[in-house]
Design a protein around this motif. Structure first.
Motif, short mmCIF file in Angstrom:
data_model
loop_
_atom_site.label_atom_id
_atom_site.label_comp_id
_atom_site.label_asym_id
_atom_site.label_seq_id
_atom_site.Cartn_x
_atom_site.Cartn_y
_atom_site.Cartn_z
N PRO A 378 0.82 -1.21 0.00
CA PRO A 378 0.00 0.00 0.00
C PRO A 378 0.86 1.26 0.00
CG PRO A 378 0.10 -0.93 2.21
CD PRO A 378 0.84 -1.87 1.32
N THR A 379 0.41 2.28 -0.71
CA THR A 379 1.14 3.54 -0.82
C THR A 379 0.16 4.68 -1.02
OG1 THR A 379 2.69 4.81 -2.19
CG2 THR A 379 1.46 3.09 -3.29
N ARG A 380 0.51 5.85 -0.49
CA ARG A 380 -0.33 7.02 -0.69
C ARG A 380 -0.35 7.44 -2.15
NH1 ARG A 380 -4.10 8.28 3.07
NH2 ARG A 380 -5.12 10.18 2.34
N LEU A 422 -14.99 3.15 -5.23
CA LEU A 422 -15.52 3.62 -3.95
C LEU A 422 -14.46 3.58 -2.86
CD1 LEU A 422 -18.97 1.80 -4.16
CD2 LEU A 422 -18.60 4.27 -4.30
N GLY A 423 -13.68 2.51 -2.84
CA GLY A 423 -12.66 2.38 -1.80
C GLY A 423 -11.59 3.45 -1.91
N SER A 424 -11.21 3.79 -3.14
CA SER A 424 -10.19 4.83 -3.32
C SER A 424 -10.72 6.19 -2.88
CB SER A 424 -9.75 4.89 -4.79
OG SER A 424 -9.18 3.66 -5.20
N ALA A 425 -11.98 6.48 -3.21
CA ALA A 425 -12.58 7.75 -2.77
C ALA A 425 -12.63 7.84 -1.26
CB ALA A 425 -13.98 7.90 -3.36
N ARG A 426 -12.86 6.71 -0.61
CA ARG A 426 -12.92 6.70 0.86
C ARG A 426 -11.52 6.79 1.48
NH1 ARG A 426 -11.92 2.61 4.11
NH2 ARG A 426 -12.16 1.07 2.43
N ARG A 427 -10.58 5.99 0.98
CA ARG A 427 -9.27 5.91 1.62
C ARG A 427 -8.43 7.16 1.40
NH1 ARG A 427 -6.06 1.91 -0.55
NH2 ARG A 427 -7.35 1.87 -2.43
N PHE A 428 -8.65 7.82 0.26
CA PHE A 428 -7.82 8.98 -0.06
C PHE A 428 -8.61 10.28 -0.04
CE2 PHE A 428 -5.98 5.27 -2.31
CZ PHE A 428 -4.81 5.16 -1.56
N ALA A 429 -9.72 10.26 0.69
CA ALA A 429 -10.56 11.45 0.81
C ALA A 429 -9.72 12.63 1.29
CB ALA A 429 -11.70 11.19 1.78
N GLY A 430 -9.87 13.77 0.62
CA GLY A 430 -9.13 14.97 0.99
C GLY A 430 -7.86 15.18 0.20
N ASP A 431 -7.34 14.12 -0.45
CA ASP A 431 -6.16 14.30 -1.29
C ASP A 431 -6.53 15.07 -2.56
OD1 ASP A 431 -5.01 12.74 0.63
OD2 ASP A 431 -4.22 11.21 -0.73
N ASP A 432 -5.57 15.74 -3.13
CA ASP A 432 -5.81 16.55 -4.33
C ASP A 432 -6.44 15.69 -5.44
OD1 ASP A 432 -4.77 18.74 -3.11
OD2 ASP A 432 -2.80 18.63 -4.08
#
Length: 550
Positions: A378-380, A422-432
């Motif tokens: 996993p990576t940001r 959906l998972g990406s929108a949740r996990r990285f919420a707030g990122d540009d």
């Protein structure tokens, strides 16, 4: 009591009964059999996950007295692991990792738990698995009413959790039940009353322990264990029958030819269907292909019985696809984007591949674009690649609308894509650039997100399966890499990013990009074929059923 001739591991309690019989009657072949690459990959991934949970448990208790967490050495022999586990129990260690219980020769069972957690005067078993063991309860409906129990990962404190629903994996539950039964016989449970006993599972997210009440599970386990023991002792005969497990079973080279020789009906229908057919005397493909009577009483409600007959005819005649509708139908648009996502197990989605076709502008290049991260998951950085993909997709959608053109995006089997959208929108919420979850949900629910897998199911009966690599070749598409598959891509990914400390391999990155590009091109070829030549090239079901008149 005389020692049992057979000792069952929890993995023997579920799955194919015939495989258990073969394993027990040919132990030397089992011991000498190497793992397939697919099986080895699963083992490696599970080992990596368990190592991560082990380190988490040790870290959570690093400030506590020595002996709070006991780690049993997994590289030592079985007898040494058992001795270390029993010594830790005698010392009343709070957490015992890699606990190995003494083999119970009287009853014929063995087992180990990733964790034994001290609870009062005894221990509860907790297993660690490399799959999801719970999911979010649907919002707005009051949760699950408290029917799911969870405990924090840093302590044993089961309590109702209305925010989650447990995923009941029978293999996990049977394993917990066997461990509980063994602990009961050893006098190591917190209570002698099964109604008081619990067990736990830590899944891929490792964010909680999902807790199970053991009393009901022990009843199911006792029945299953008795039957499995009888099979292992060869007192209940078994015969091969094709089920989903056969795809990865090492005994398939033996069972497959046997089934084909007797033209077994399980080769063309699912497991429950073949059982229902057997109850009315249909055991062969030939019998089913010529059958004109009513469907069996226990026939699965979600399966068309005529489809089973058609699959049998297709097997006998070599027909790869059968048309349901007079006119095959698939949603089309002025601007079309094919999408395919690549993920690495449960760790994330590292690649979003796209192919844009503008049917109103022949001069516009049909171009493949990939949005990827090559940092090991996993990576940001996964959030960055997802945001770029989403920005490009929605930009093309808006541009089409602004030009007065219709737009559609296509995938093959949206379950996987939707999960990571959906998972990406949740996990990285707030990122540009990462969209709100509501925006993703709106897109998924719209008519502009089209699942070609579902379109195939509506239009065709697929005797060889509905997978893209099964159906697209009928439409004339061929993958450039002969080894292309989802399982193979897992190994390519490990090499591409250098998992395990290896040097990243650029050639494998190129291979993954080419594989992904072929997947989106296959989707394009397939949907355009459905909308065109399929009507003339694929026989209609009514025509195929005339086989019964021969």
């Amino acid at each position: 009591m005389a020692a049992a001739a057979v000792v069952l591991h929890p993995r023997d309690l579920a799955g194919c009964e015939h495989r258990l019989a073969l394993d027990q009657s040919h132990p030397d072949l089992v011991r000498a059999r190497p793992d397939t690459p697919e099986a080895q990959r699963r083992k490696d991934a599970a080992a990596d996950h368990r190592a991560g949970v082990r380190d988490m448990v040790r870290g959570l208790h690093s400030d506590q007295p020595p002996g709070t967490v006991v780690l049993v050495d997994p590289t030592s022999d079985h007898a040494t692991r058992v001795a270390a586990t029993m010594a830790a129990c005698a010392a009343e260690a709070a957490w015992i990792w890699n606990a190995t219980l003494p083999t119970d020769l009287d009853h014929g069972r063995r087992g180990h738990a990733e964790l034994l957690i001290r609870d009062g005067s005894g221990y509860v078993p907790v297993i660690v698995v490399n799959h999801r063991v719970s999911y979010d309860a649907k919002p707005g409906n009051g949760g699950n009413g408290g029917s799911t129990l969870t405990s924090p990962v840093w302590t044993w404190a089961p309590r109702p959790d209305v925010s989650r629903n447990a995923r009941n994996q029978r293999r996990d539950q049977l394993r917990l039940a066997q461990l509980t039964a063994m602990l009961l016989d050893l006098g190591l449970t917190p209570s002698a009353d099964p109604a008081d006993l619990k067990g736990g599972v830590i899944g891929i997210d490792a964010d909680c322990i999902v807790v199970f009440e053991m009393a009901a599970l022990l009843d199911d386990y006792a029945e299953s264990f008795e039957r499995r023991m009888a099979i292992a002792r060869q007192t209940i005969p078994t015969a091969p029958r094709r089920i989903g497990e056969c795809r990865s079973c090492p005994w398939w080279p033996r069972c497959g030819p046997e089934l084909e020789e007797r033209r077994d009906v399980s080769l063309v229908v699912g497991g429950n269907q073949s059982i229902a057919l057997g109850e009315i005397g249909i055991t062969t493909i030939d019998q089913l292909a010529h059958f004109r009577g009513d469907q069996p009483t226990d026939w699965p409600a979600n399966i068309r019985f005529d489809d089973a007959v058609l699959n049998a005819i297709a097997w006998l005649t070599g027909i790869p696809l059968i048309r349901r509708l007079e006119e095959p139908q698939v949603h089309r648009a002025d601007v079309e984007v094919d999408v395919d996502m690549e993920s690495y197990g449960e760790h994330g989605a590292y690649l979003w591949g796209t192919l844009l076709t503008d049917n109103t502008d022949p001069s516009r290049e049909v171009r493949y674009r990939a949005f990827a991260t090559w940092e090991p998951l996993p990576t940001r950085d996964e959030g960055r690649s997802f945001a770029e993909f989403w920005g490009w997709l929605t930009g093309e959608r808006a541009a089409a609308h602004a030009a007065g053109k219709t737009f559609a995006a296509y995938c093959y089997s949206q379950q996987a894509e939707n999960r990571w959208l959906l998972g990406s929108a949740r996990r990285f919420a707030g990122d540009d650039g990462v969209p709100p979850r509501a925006e993703v949900e709106e897109f998924i629910a719209s008519d502009e997100w089209v699942d070609i897998y579902e379109a195939v199911g509506r239009n065709f009966i697929c005797p060889n399966g509905k997978g893209l690599k099964r159906v697209a070749p009928v439409a004339g598409f061929t993958w450039r890499d002969a080894e292309a598959s989802g399982e193979a891509s897992m190994d390519w990914y490990r090499d591409a990013v250098g998992l395990g400390g290896a040097t990243p391999d650029p050639a494998q990155r190129h291979r993954l990009l080419e594989y992904n590009e072929d997947d989106v091109r296959a989707t394009k070829v397939l949907r355009e074929w459905i909308d065109g030549p399929a009507k003339e090239q694929v026989p209609h079901a009514d025509t195929v059923l005339e086989f019964r008149d021969r």
